[in-house]
Design a protein around this motif. Structure first.
Motif, PDB file in Angstrom:
ATOM      1  N   SER A   1      12.214 -10.012   4.113  1.00  0.00           N
ATOM      2  CA  SER A   1      13.065  -9.079   3.636  1.00  0.00           C
ATOM      3  C   SER A   1      13.125  -8.562   4.804  1.00  0.00           C
ATOM      4  O   SER A   1      12.990  -8.598   6.069  1.00  0.00           O
ATOM      5  CB  SER A   1      12.536  -7.515   2.841  1.00  0.00           C
ATOM      6  OG  SER A   1      10.648  -7.913   3.749  1.00  0.00           O
ATOM      7  N   ARG A   2      14.078  -6.730   4.594  1.00  0.00           N
ATOM      8  CA  ARG A   2      13.972  -5.968   5.404  1.00  0.00           C
ATOM      9  C   ARG A   2      13.161  -5.691   6.352  1.00  0.00           C
ATOM     10  O   ARG A   2      13.095  -5.420   7.913  1.00  0.00           O
ATOM     11  CB  ARG A   2      14.949  -4.925   5.007  1.00  0.00           C
ATOM     12  CG  ARG A   2      16.416  -5.743   4.768  1.00  0.00           C
ATOM     13  CD  ARG A   2      17.217  -3.780   4.242  1.00  0.00           C
ATOM     14  NE  ARG A   2      18.700  -4.339   3.777  1.00  0.00           N
ATOM     15  CZ  ARG A   2      19.483  -3.777   3.474  1.00  0.00           C
ATOM     16  NH1 ARG A   2      18.889  -2.312   3.277  1.00  0.00           N
ATOM     17  NH2 ARG A   2      20.376  -3.541   2.973  1.00  0.00           N
TER      18      ARG A   2
ATOM     19  N   THR B   1      19.142 -15.451  18.663  1.00  0.00           N
ATOM     20  CA  THR B   1      18.847 -16.150  17.701  1.00  0.00           C
ATOM     21  C   THR B   1      18.379 -17.354  17.602  1.00  0.00           C
ATOM     22  O   THR B   1      18.302 -18.203  18.638  1.00  0.00           O
ATOM     23  CB  THR B   1      20.016 -16.657  17.622  1.00  0.00           C
ATOM     24  OG1 THR B   1      21.240 -14.538  17.044  1.00  0.00           O
ATOM     25  CG2 THR B   1      19.894 -17.264  15.246  1.00  0.00           C
TER      26      THR B   1
ATOM     27  N   LYS C   1       8.828  -9.504  10.321  1.00  0.00           N
ATOM     28  CA  LYS C   1       8.482  -9.236  11.486  1.00  0.00           C
ATOM     29  C   LYS C   1       8.439 -10.363  12.112  1.00  0.00           C
ATOM     30  O   LYS C   1       7.348 -11.252  11.478  1.00  0.00           O
ATOM     31  CB  LYS C   1       7.877  -7.773  12.044  1.00  0.00           C
ATOM     32  CG  LYS C   1       7.686  -6.313  11.108  1.00  0.00           C
ATOM     33  CD  LYS C   1      10.098  -5.623  11.666  1.00  0.00           C
ATOM     34  CE  LYS C   1       9.585  -4.050  11.367  1.00  0.00           C
ATOM     35  NZ  LYS C   1      11.087  -3.969  12.005  1.00  0.00           N
TER      36      LYS C   1
ATOM     37  N   ALA D   1      12.342  -7.190  14.798  1.00  0.00           N
ATOM     38  CA  ALA D   1      13.364  -6.486  13.640  1.00  0.00           C
ATOM     39  C   ALA D   1      13.531  -8.445  13.865  1.00  0.00           C
ATOM     40  O   ALA D   1      13.771  -8.817  15.129  1.00  0.00           O
ATOM     41  CB  ALA D   1      14.062  -5.365  13.355  1.00  0.00           C
ATOM     42  N   LEU D   2      13.770  -8.608  12.451  1.00  0.00           N
ATOM     43  CA  LEU D   2      14.397  -9.969  12.371  1.00  0.00           C
ATOM     44  C   LEU D   2      15.455  -9.878  10.992  1.00  0.00           C
ATOM     45  O   LEU D   2      15.316  -9.163  10.189  1.00  0.00           O
ATOM     46  CB  LEU D   2      13.475 -11.398  12.196  1.00  0.00           C
ATOM     47  CG  LEU D   2      12.646 -11.161  10.755  1.00  0.00           C
ATOM     48  CD1 LEU D   2      13.450 -12.127   9.444  1.00  0.00           C
ATOM     49  CD2 LEU D   2      11.232 -12.460  11.260  1.00  0.00           C
ATOM     50  N   GLN D   3      16.421 -10.184  10.660  1.00  0.00           N
ATOM     51  CA  GLN D   3      17.480 -10.803  10.172  1.00  0.00           C
ATOM     52  C   GLN D   3      17.496 -12.725   9.936  1.00  0.00           C
ATOM     53  O   GLN D   3      17.699 -13.492  10.727  1.00  0.00           O
ATOM     54  CB  GLN D   3      18.690 -10.378  10.425  1.00  0.00           C
ATOM     55  CG  GLN D   3      18.209  -9.130  10.470  1.00  0.00           C
ATOM     56  CD  GLN D   3      20.056  -8.825  10.721  1.00  0.00           C
ATOM     57  OE1 GLN D   3      21.397  -9.867  11.179  1.00  0.00           O
ATOM     58  NE2 GLN D   3      20.655  -6.911  10.252  1.00  0.00           N
ATOM     59  N   CYS D   4      16.932 -12.605   8.130  1.00  0.00           N
ATOM     60  CA  CYS D   4      16.809 -14.499   8.539  1.00  0.00           C
ATOM     61  C   CYS D   4      17.111 -14.606   7.210  1.00  0.00           C
ATOM     62  O   CYS D   4      15.899 -13.634   5.675  1.00  0.00           O
ATOM     63  CB  CYS D   4      15.364 -15.370   8.622  1.00  0.00           C
ATOM     64  SG  CYS D   4      15.444 -16.786   8.350  1.00  0.00           S
ATOM     65  N   LYS D   5      17.676 -15.751   6.078  1.00  0.00           N
ATOM     66  CA  LYS D   5      18.134 -15.365   4.808  1.00  0.00           C
ATOM     67  C   LYS D   5      16.701 -15.927   4.715  1.00  0.00           C
ATOM     68  O   LYS D   5      16.149 -16.099   3.341  1.00  0.00           O
ATOM     69  CB  LYS D   5      19.800 -16.060   4.567  1.00  0.00           C
ATOM     70  CG  LYS D   5      20.837 -15.147   5.837  1.00  0.00           C
ATOM     71  CD  LYS D   5      21.871 -16.055   4.726  1.00  0.00           C
ATOM     72  CE  LYS D   5      22.839 -16.098   4.968  1.00  0.00           C
ATOM     73  NZ  LYS D   5      24.349 -16.662   4.883  1.00  0.00           N
TER      74      LYS D   5
END
Length: 229
Positions: free
Chosen positions: A83-84, A108, A87, A24-28
């Motif tokens: 998006s959420r 990160t 991956k 899972a990732l978070q990135c603007k």
């Protein structure tokens, strides 16, 4: 009365010695052409990947459109908007899965000018599909479509893989500090299960930690042109 139940078709046994680990990732946002930057960030965090023959890094891929946003062309100066459900995938031998999770979960990464925060990694087995697609395969300079396909067939033959149906895309450049790396997408159909497993386990060509030469299951030849990006 004679009544005989139809024999259930046996499901193919998918080898599990190589798997994908999806984080899972978070990135603007991040650059469309991020293959080299992502590779360097992951290799810095997981240096042993460079020495694993079966290791590969999937580039971060997003849907063709979302909420009115259209994925820009590869050479565009615009950016991808993960998006959420997006991956980060890394393909490794099974015995390395725990090492990979330890190295990347909660980390990160700095990918070019973007920050990519990674969450929990989940294993995904290889596919029993016999139509496979690679977004990038290293191409030679001045190599047209026919020469590219002939070369691929020649390289795969010693591995027991016969090219029956193939479709390649236009030349796609990937930026590196050493210069532009030319690539083409490739779809191969009508593979045997053994051929499919071999391709997924080992890929083809160089720069697999940059997302090149990695094969994924595909819907079929008629949709191959829509799977690039």
């Amino acid at each position: 009365m004679f009544w005989q139940e139809a024999e259930q078709e046996k499901q193919p046994q998918v080898p599990d010695d190589v798997v994908d680990v999806l984080f899972a990732l978070q990135c603007k946002s991040l650059p469309v052409d991020h293959a080299h930057a992502l590779s360097q960030a992951i290799l810095q965090a997981v240096p042993w990947l460079a020495d694993e023959d079966a290791a590969a890094v999937h580039t971060i891929h997003v849907a063709g459109s979302q909420n009115g946003w259209e994925r820009p062309a590869h050479d565009s100066s615009e950016r991808l908007l993960p998006s959420r459900r997006t991956k980060l995938g890394v393909r490794v031998p099974r015995y390395r899965v725990d090492n990979l999770k330890t190295a990347l979960e909660g980390r990160t990464l700095r990918v070019a000018d973007a920050e990519v925060a990674l969450g929990v990694g989940k294993e995904r087995p290889l596919s029993a599909e016999t139509t496979l697609f690679a977004r990038y395969i290293v191409a030679e300079a001045d190599e047209d479509e026919d020469r590219f396909l002939r070369r691929i067939a020649t390289e795969l033959a010693p591995r027991g893989i016969k090219v029956r149906k193939a479709l390649c895309g236009k030349t796609q450049p990937l930026a590196t500090p050493e210069g532009t790396l030319l690539t083409r997408s490739l779809m191969l159909a009508d593979l045997t299960l053994e051929e499919s497993f071999e391709l997924q386990q080992h890929g083809i060509g160089e720069h697999q930690t940059m997302g090149c030469g990695i094969f994924l299951p595909h819907k079929g030849i008629e949709a191959a042109g829509k799977a690039t990006g």
